[in-house]
Design a protein around this motif. Structure first.
Motif, PDB file in Angstrom:
ATOM      1  N   THR A 177       0.833  -1.214   0.000  1.00 52.16           N
ATOM      2  CA  THR A 177       0.000   0.000   0.000  1.00 52.16           C
ATOM      3  C   THR A 177       0.863   1.257   0.000  1.00 52.16           C
ATOM      4  N   VAL A 178       1.946   1.255   0.754  1.00 50.12           N
ATOM      5  CA  VAL A 178       2.841   2.426   0.784  1.00 50.12           C
ATOM      6  C   VAL A 178       3.472   2.634  -0.596  1.00 50.12           C
ATOM      7  N   VAL A 179       3.862   1.543  -1.246  1.00 51.00           N
ATOM      8  CA  VAL A 179       4.420   1.640  -2.603  1.00 51.00           C
ATOM      9  C   VAL A 179       3.386   2.247  -3.547  1.00 51.00           C
ATOM     10  N   ALA A 180       2.132   1.788  -3.435  1.00 49.21           N
ATOM     11  CA  ALA A 180       1.063   2.314  -4.289  1.00 49.21           C
ATOM     12  C   ALA A 180       0.835   3.802  -4.016  1.00 49.21           C
ATOM     13  N   LEU A 181       0.832   4.187  -2.744  1.00 48.57           N
ATOM     14  CA  LEU A 181       0.608   5.591  -2.382  1.00 48.57           C
ATOM     15  C   LEU A 181       1.715   6.489  -2.936  1.00 48.57           C
ATOM     16  N   MET A 182       2.957   6.077  -2.762  1.00 43.98           N
ATOM     17  CA  MET A 182       4.077   6.910  -3.239  1.00 43.98           C
ATOM     18  C   MET A 182       4.061   7.021  -4.767  1.00 43.98           C
ATOM     19  N   SER A 183       3.591   5.965  -5.439  1.00 46.04           N
ATOM     20  CA  SER A 183       3.456   6.006  -6.896  1.00 46.04           C
ATOM     21  C   SER A 183       2.359   7.002  -7.302  1.00 46.04           C
ATOM     22  N   MET A 184       1.248   7.011  -6.527  1.00 41.34           N
ATOM     23  CA  MET A 184       0.157   7.947  -6.818  1.00 41.34           C
ATOM     24  C   MET A 184       0.598   9.390  -6.562  1.00 41.34           C
ATOM     25  N   LEU A 185       1.413   9.594  -5.521  1.00 42.71           N
ATOM     26  CA  LEU A 185       1.940  10.943  -5.246  1.00 42.71           C
ATOM     27  C   LEU A 185       2.847  11.411  -6.380  1.00 42.71           C
ATOM     28  N   LEU A 186       3.553  10.490  -6.976  1.00 37.39           N
ATOM     29  CA  LEU A 186       4.396  10.799  -8.130  1.00 37.39           C
ATOM     30  C   LEU A 186       3.517  11.344  -9.270  1.00 37.39           C
ATOM     31  N   ALA A 187       2.361  10.703  -9.478  1.00 34.61           N
ATOM     32  CA  ALA A 187       1.423  11.157 -10.519  1.00 34.61           C
ATOM     33  C   ALA A 187       0.891  12.553 -10.195  1.00 34.61           C
ATOM     34  N   ILE A 188       0.516  12.768  -8.931  1.00 35.10           N
ATOM     35  CA  ILE A 188      -0.057  14.059  -8.526  1.00 35.10           C
ATOM     36  C   ILE A 188       0.977  15.174  -8.686  1.00 35.10           C
ATOM     37  N   ASP A 189       2.229  14.900  -8.320  1.00 33.49           N
ATOM     38  CA  ASP A 189       3.295  15.894  -8.485  1.00 33.49           C
ATOM     39  C   ASP A 189       3.496  16.293  -9.949  1.00 33.49           C
TER      40      ASP A 189
END
Length: 701
Positions: free
Chosen positions: A306-318
């Motif tokens: 889940t943390v990996v998925a979240l950090m990947s989603m933050l990459l998209a948002i950035d």
């Protein structure tokens, strides 16, 4: 006269006709002559080896006997009606028993005639018998292709047998088919592959698999067809991967920005494991290529996906995009939402939850925020794929436990943007390497194979029913320490067929052992309303109840670090993968956790192997390998819907080395000839043009 070939409809083969063709299509999915020839024998009988009746015993897997059918009579009434035959040789007699197709059998069997029978011997009240034996009239000199020492045995059905299409009848059709199309047969594999892998030529292999002259030729033919099947699966998958990379442009995430860095430096509750860092790096590289990412992340329960998925989603948002995460159940979607909210706090980005239970007013606000771009991350269930859910700019999609979604459901998410979003597929069900290479051969695969620091391995024990009081005592000790306990049952109500400790009866016993007001118990099962389930779950999460009695509804999606004991009732009734998932509900805090497998005293060999495996290892990938060996790929959850695993002859549990060999050959071919332009690969292009377009990424992932 038109020359028949492998693609000719089966009705045109001599001896078939419209009626039998219709049956073959319905019963065995045989539509063409080629399909018939791909209906391979599932075993062979050495026709020179006969046992005497006095040599038979119940421990044998199967035995072939030559003797005479002495009598045949119908006994019993209604559902207990059966046909019993007396079968005799020069050493003794035995019973042959049938429970189905009695009238047809009475007509087709000849009393007094010599038969070769095959089946598994059993013994009841001192009488030796074989139930539903394979029967073949004995003929001393029967001409066949080859010397027929190795007799092929084909799977058939009761309906086919009524039309003389039992194993023997199918064997005759195979003989006609080979004789009919032999001159038209072309090898689908190029000569250089046959030579490099020492494979038998196609026509010879076809004869040798259906009518082997000896075991060596039979084994060589089997190896040839297994390699061919695995090779073409890999060719299609890797070609699709290559085409998808070229065809689908992806959003380029060139920047690691403020939100990603703020989370990493200020909100991350524990250091990332090396495995998590590796996977995040792989995702960062993928999303910066300009091609669409299709990546599967598999990691054991609690490995930090889940943390990996979240950090990947933050990459998209950035990088100016929105992200979403789709989970198969409301419980799991809510769990993800609560977990992400806790990880992110209020300052980093906006996150909302959309499920079937979301009120209309909240739903309208979510739709508006999605379209104007003010909502960054949307977590939800199937509700995410509704047509009215429109994103301003979706760039990253996470699908959790993807095998629970249908093909079209996943494809709808894929189409939510003009340029398809990057796709991250997550599963907590470890997939054996061979299965991953076949099911997900056109995806890039990442594995999180470390648990976060400080996690203690769960201790697993197996107890029979007579140790129940000891288990109750242990549960009281853990509750006295302030811990909580799960108890999982396989059924809600009593089944007439299974003598199981079902949930309702188990609950009565528990209430006697753990009475109120000293103890409080939550109950959760699939027949409850979402509202009631959530209420009971929340009581347990908040520590208001010490024991959660549940069915497998809690297999995924419940995270209670204070829960330290998982008791699984009738554990022999669960599959290995499910047992491992259930065990993963505990061991989420710093305290030592336990998994107690309760079972009846009567265990099948397979049931014992499953429980022993659980006791011996916590490694999900090791467990998955044992599960594959025990059940085969077709039974593992979610694999059948891919359509790829309906193999005619290869066995992923046994043919791992051959699969690796075939995949390496395909990789080498694409490295040396990416467009398959060389003349020697013309046959491969032909194959792809005929059948290769049948599978694409959104159909299998």
């Amino acid at each position: 006269m038109v020359e028949l070939s492998l693609v000719t409809p089966i009705a045109y083969l001599k001896g078939v006709g419209p009626q039998k063709a219709d049956l073959l299509q319905k019963e065995l999915q045989i539509f063409t002559i080629g399909d018939l020839l791909q209906h391979y024998p599932f075993r062979y009988i050495d026709k020179t080896q006969f046992l005497k009746i006095r040599q038979l015993h119940p421990d044998m897997h199967g035995a072939q006997v030559l003797g005479r059918l002495i009598s045949l009579k119908e006994v019993g009434e209604k559902k207990g009606k059966r046909l019993v035959g007396q079968f005799k040789d020069d050493t003794g007699s035995m019973e042959l028993v049938w429970f189905q197709s009695l009238s047809w059998l009475k007509k087709s069997l000849t009393v007094g005639a010599p038969y070769i029978i095959y089946g598994k011997p059993s013994e009841f009240n001192g009488i030796l018998s074989i139930t539903h034996p394979e029967m073949e009239l004995y003929q001393k000199a029967e001409k066949r292709i080859g010397n027929m020492r190795m007799q092929p045995v084909y799977s058939s059905t009761e309906k086919l047998k009524k039309f003389n299409l039992d194993s023997k009848g199918l064997q005759k059709l195979q003989e006609v088919a080979i004789a009919t199309v032999y001159r038209t047969l072309n090898d689908p594999l190029p000569p250089y592959i046959l030579q490099a892998h020492e494979l038998m030529p196609f026509a010879q292999a076809l004869v040798s698999i259906h009518f082997p002259e000896n075991e060596q030729l039979m084994q060589a033919a089997i190896r040839r067809f297994k390699f061919e099947e695995l090779f073409f699966i890999q060719l299609r998958l890797l070609r699709n991967k290559q085409l998808n990379t070229k065809k689908y442009k992806g959003h380029r995430f060139g920047e690691v920005g403020e939100k990603f860095n703020k989370f990493f430096t200020q909100r991350l509750p524990f250091p990332l494991t090396n495995a998590q860092k590796r996977v995040i790096k792989e995702i960062r590289l993928d999303t910066n290529t300009g091609a669409q990412m299709n990546r599967l992340v598999q990691g054991d329960v609690g490995s930090g996906k889940t943390v990996v998925a979240l950090m990947s989603m933050l990459l998209a948002i950035d990088n100016g995009y929105q992200a979403c995460m789709m989970a198969p159940t409301e419980i799991l979607a809510t769990q993800h939402y609560n977990g992400l909210k806790e990880l992110l706090g209020d300052a980093i980005c906006s996150v909302k939850l959309l499920t079937g239970s979301t009120p209309a007013k909240a739903r309208r606000i979510i739709h508006q925020e999605l379209e104007d771009g003010s909502l960054d991350i949307l977590i939800g269930t199937h509700a995410l794929i509704e047509d009215k859910v429109k994103f301003k700019n979706i760039g990253f999609v996470v699908i959790d436990e993807q095998h629970r979604f249908g093909v079209e459901q996943r494809a709808k998410l894929w189409r939510k943007n003009l340029i398809p979003p990057h796709m991250l597929v997550m599963t907590a069900t470890p997939i054996p390497r061979t299965l991953a290479m076949t099911m997900y051969g056109d995806l890039d695969i990442s594995v999180i194979d470390e648990l976060p620091a400080g996690r203690k391995p769960i201790k697993t024990v197996h107890f029979f029913e007579n140790k129940r009081l000891r288990v109750f005592g242990f549960m009281r000790e853990e509750i006295a320490k302030g811990r909580q306990i799960y108890i999982v049952y396989p059924l809600i109500k009593e089944s007439e067929k299974m003598d199981l400790l079902y949930l309702e009866a188990g609950l009565e016993g528990l209430l006697r052992e753990f009475p109120m007001p000293q103890y409080h118990i939550s109950i959760v099962h699939g027949k409850m309303s979402v509202k009631d389930k959530d209420f009971e779950m929340q009581r347990f999460v908040k520590g208001q109840t010490q024991i959660m009695v549940a069915t497998t509804v809690i297999e995924v999606g419940v995270n209670v670090p204070n829960a330290s004991v998982m008791v699984i009732e009738n554990a022999e009734r669960f599959g290995l993968s499910q047992l491992h998932q259930l065990r993963g509900r505990v061991g989420r805090g710093a305290e030592q956790s336990y998994c107690i497998l309760m079972s009846s005293n009567k265990l099948s060999k397979e049931g014992r192997t499953r429980l022993e495996t659980m006791v011996q290892t916590n490694d999900g990938f090791e467990i998955a390998e044992v599960d594959l060996q025990l059940r085969g790929p077709g039974d593992l959850s979610g694999t059948q819907q891919s359509g790829i695993l309906e193999m005619k002859i290869a066995d992923l549990a046994k043919d791992q080395a051959l699969l690796s060999e075939a995949r390496q050959r395909v990789i080498q071919i694409f490295q040396e000839d990416p467009n398959l332009a060389s003349p020697e690969n013309h046959l491969l292009v032909q194959f792809l043009n005929q059948r290769g377009a049948a599978i694409s990424w959104d159909k299998i992932s």
